[in-house]
Design a protein around this motif. Sequence first.
Motif, PDB file in Angstrom:
ATOM      1  N   ASP A   1       0.874  -1.176   0.000  1.00 29.82           N
ATOM      2  CA  ASP A   1       0.000   0.000   0.000  1.00 29.82           C
ATOM      3  C   ASP A   1       0.908   1.223   0.000  1.00 29.82           C
ATOM      4  N   THR A   2       0.952   1.944  -1.120  1.00 25.92           N
ATOM      5  CA  THR A   2       1.898   3.063  -1.276  1.00 25.92           C
ATOM      6  C   THR A   2       1.211   4.430  -1.231  1.00 25.92           C
ATOM      7  N   ASN A   3      -0.043   4.483  -0.787  1.00 24.33           N
ATOM      8  CA  ASN A   3      -0.848   5.708  -0.882  1.00 24.33           C
ATOM      9  C   ASN A   3      -0.769   6.588   0.358  1.00 24.33           C
ATOM     10  N   ARG A   4      -1.214   7.851   0.201  1.00 28.13           N
ATOM     11  CA  ARG A   4      -1.130   8.836   1.281  1.00 28.13           C
ATOM     12  C   ARG A   4      -2.516   9.285   1.725  1.00 28.13           C
ATOM     13  N   TYR A   5      -3.492   8.381   1.707  1.00 29.71           N
ATOM     14  CA  TYR A   5      -4.869   8.780   1.971  1.00 29.71           C
ATOM     15  C   TYR A   5      -5.083   9.337   3.375  1.00 29.71           C
ATOM     16  N   ASN A   6      -4.193   9.031   4.325  1.00 29.63           N
ATOM     17  CA  ASN A   6      -4.297   9.612   5.666  1.00 29.63           C
ATOM     18  C   ASN A   6      -3.965  11.102   5.669  1.00 29.63           C
ATOM     19  N   GLU A   7      -3.355  11.568   4.577  1.00 33.87           N
ATOM     20  CA  GLU A   7      -2.984  12.982   4.474  1.00 33.87           C
ATOM     21  C   GLU A   7      -3.992  13.798   3.669  1.00 33.87           C
ATOM     22  N   TYR A   8      -4.998  13.143   3.092  1.00 31.53           N
ATOM     23  CA  TYR A   8      -5.975  13.870   2.281  1.00 31.53           C
ATOM     24  C   TYR A   8      -6.758  14.862   3.153  1.00 31.53           C
ATOM     25  N   ARG A   9      -6.948  16.062   2.610  1.00 39.89           N
ATOM     26  CA  ARG A   9      -7.766  17.068   3.287  1.00 39.89           C
ATOM     27  C   ARG A   9      -8.877  17.562   2.348  1.00 39.89           C
ATOM     28  N   THR A  10      -8.504  18.244   1.283  1.00 38.97           N
ATOM     29  CA  THR A  10      -9.507  18.751   0.339  1.00 38.97           C
ATOM     30  C   THR A  10      -9.459  18.029  -1.003  1.00 38.97           C
ATOM     31  N   SER A  11      -8.421  17.257  -1.232  1.00 37.03           N
ATOM     32  CA  SER A  11      -8.294  16.523  -2.494  1.00 37.03           C
ATOM     33  C   SER A  11      -7.375  15.322  -2.295  1.00 37.03           C
ATOM     34  N   THR A  12      -7.281  14.488  -3.340  1.00 30.63           N
ATOM     35  CA  THR A  12      -6.359  13.358  -3.270  1.00 30.63           C
ATOM     36  C   THR A  12      -4.928  13.833  -3.510  1.00 30.63           C
ATOM     37  N   LEU A  13      -3.968  12.984  -3.181  1.00 33.55           N
ATOM     38  CA  LEU A  13      -2.558  13.233  -3.493  1.00 33.55           C
ATOM     39  C   LEU A  13      -2.104  12.149  -4.450  1.00 33.55           C
ATOM     40  N   SER A  14      -1.516  12.547  -5.576  1.00 28.69           N
ATOM     41  CA  SER A  14      -1.070  11.561  -6.560  1.00 28.69           C
ATOM     42  C   SER A  14       0.188  10.839  -6.117  1.00 28.69           C
ATOM     43  N   SER A  15       1.034  11.531  -5.360  1.00 29.73           N
ATOM     44  CA  SER A  15       2.328  10.960  -4.999  1.00 29.73           C
ATOM     45  C   SER A  15       2.167   9.803  -4.020  1.00 29.73           C
ATOM     46  N   GLY A  16       3.177   8.936  -3.987  1.00 27.62           N
ATOM     47  CA  GLY A  16       3.119   7.763  -3.125  1.00 27.62           C
ATOM     48  C   GLY A  16       4.451   7.493  -2.455  1.00 27.62           C
ATOM     49  N   ARG A  17       4.417   6.620  -1.459  1.00 27.75           N
ATOM     50  CA  ARG A  17       5.647   6.263  -0.750  1.00 27.75           C
ATOM     51  C   ARG A  17       5.490   4.903  -0.107  1.00 27.75           C
ATOM     52  N   ILE A  18       6.612   4.292   0.231  1.00 29.12           N
ATOM     53  CA  ILE A  18       6.611   3.078   1.045  1.00 29.12           C
ATOM     54  C   ILE A  18       7.034   3.499   2.440  1.00 29.12           C
ATOM     55  N   LEU A  19       6.137   3.357   3.397  1.00 34.91           N
ATOM     56  CA  LEU A  19       6.458   3.755   4.771  1.00 34.91           C
ATOM     57  C   LEU A  19       7.658   2.960   5.288  1.00 34.91           C
ATOM     58  N   PRO A  20       8.511   3.567   6.115  1.00 34.26           N
ATOM     59  CA  PRO A  20       9.663   2.847   6.674  1.00 34.26           C
ATOM     60  C   PRO A  20       9.254   1.558   7.389  1.00 34.26           C
ATOM     61  N   GLN A  21       8.130   1.609   8.143  1.00 38.75           N
ATOM     62  CA  GLN A  21       7.664   0.414   8.852  1.00 38.75           C
ATOM     63  C   GLN A  21       7.237  -0.668   7.858  1.00 38.75           C
ATOM     64  N   THR A  22       6.599  -0.226   6.774  1.00 43.67           N
ATOM     65  CA  THR A  22       6.148  -1.178   5.753  1.00 43.67           C
ATOM     66  C   THR A  22       7.331  -1.810   5.043  1.00 43.67           C
ATOM     67  N   LEU A  23       8.343  -1.008   4.748  1.00 42.33           N
ATOM     68  CA  LEU A  23       9.533  -1.539   4.085  1.00 42.33           C
ATOM     69  C   LEU A  23      10.211  -2.579   4.971  1.00 42.33           C
ATOM     70  N   GLN A  24      10.330  -2.291   6.253  1.00 43.41           N
ATOM     71  CA  GLN A  24      10.962  -3.239   7.170  1.00 43.41           C
ATOM     72  C   GLN A  24      10.153  -4.529   7.240  1.00 43.41           C
ATOM     73  N   TRP A  25       8.822  -4.395   7.295  1.00 43.38           N
ATOM     74  CA  TRP A  25       7.915  -5.548   7.297  1.00 43.38           C
ATOM     75  C   TRP A  25       8.122  -6.397   6.039  1.00 43.38           C
ATOM     76  N   ALA A  26       8.246  -5.726   4.889  1.00 42.98           N
ATOM     77  CA  ALA A  26       8.429  -6.438   3.616  1.00 42.98           C
ATOM     78  C   ALA A  26       9.787  -7.130   3.554  1.00 42.98           C
TER      79      ALA A  26
END
Length: 383
Positions: free
Chosen positions: A147-172
């Motif tokens: 899951d590379t999305n930033r939906y927890n940061e949405y306020r008035t619109s979506t964000l196109s950019s994505g990331r792999i959270l450090p915790q998620t990367l370690q888990w993977a």
Amino acid sequence: YLSSQLAGKGAALEKYETAMGKNTEDLHAVLDKVVTDLRDESPDILLIPGDMTKDGEKQSHLDFKEKLQPLTKNGTQIFVVPGNHDINVPTSKKYTGDKTEPAENVTAEEFAQIYADFGYGKALKRDTASLSYLAFINDSLWLLCFDTNRYNEYRTSTLSSGRILPQTLQWALEILSQAKEKNINIIGMMHHGLVEHMPYQNTFFPEYLVDDWEKNANILADSGLKFVFTGHFHSNDITSYTSTAGNTITDVETGSLAQYPFPYRMILLENDILKINTHVVNSIPSKPQLAEEYKEKLRQQTEASALSKINGLNIPLPKEIRQALAHVIVQMNLLHVCGDEQLTEEMVQAIKNFSKIMGQENFDSSTFQLDYPPADNKVELAL
């Protein structure tokens, strides 16, 4: 996918469809055709790397899932990950006559509940920091979904950019290490691109790659991940990246069923070889010339977008140069969305014209690389 229950005919829907260059009923027919084709093919597995819905409408998710039921009844296992248009979208809309009104969207928890049968309910492992999960395919193959999305940061619109959270990367990485010990192959899936698919993508379209893509690609390649299936950029392109340690990871990006050329891929995994074939939807019963019509729609949209970006640079370029640059971008995009880009005469001429305007008279097309290896639409790759 936009649910028919939310797409009431009228001025509001027409305005949206005109602006986006899409007809909702056309896109429903494209999906119906692909589902019918897949039902006939009876694949073991269907991978959907995000953006199932127009803007995360709960009803669209529910109806989309229902559309796929014939496949699950036919024995196909379906796995999904969210895209940036699927969760917590503040602009979810319902179209009624000449007005729009807010439509109910979904939280991350609700997304996982809706798609419990499509990966989340039977996951071997779930990441606690995101909607990433690990799925069992067979005794020698696992599917690692990011899951590379930033939906927890949405306020008035979506964000196109994505990331792999450090915790998620370690888990993977822990999963990849375990798989290596057990001699199990892993294929990955995420919405955002993991590697660049075209020259200067990170410069001009960074929001279509995960943040720090090169660092992440190096880490995942060196940890044993060889393939990742992606979407987001709406292009049909496959690109391999080799880490500094010499390990290669291949990003298999598939285009959108809501945009020309309406592609999907059929893949046969046999003797550790991925045999990839691309199919496209060229027509639907109501529109025999679907491909031609939507190619022109995309051309118009790309030109408008390119000119908007160029004008937004606030660089005093003459109109002739702005038009020439926009023409180059349009031609590159029309080729890139289809994959296996070859320099057409029109493309060569467009670049020559732009080069000439910029004072470079001797453009050598033989040195211009439009497509990174390997092939994009029909190729065999070793797992």
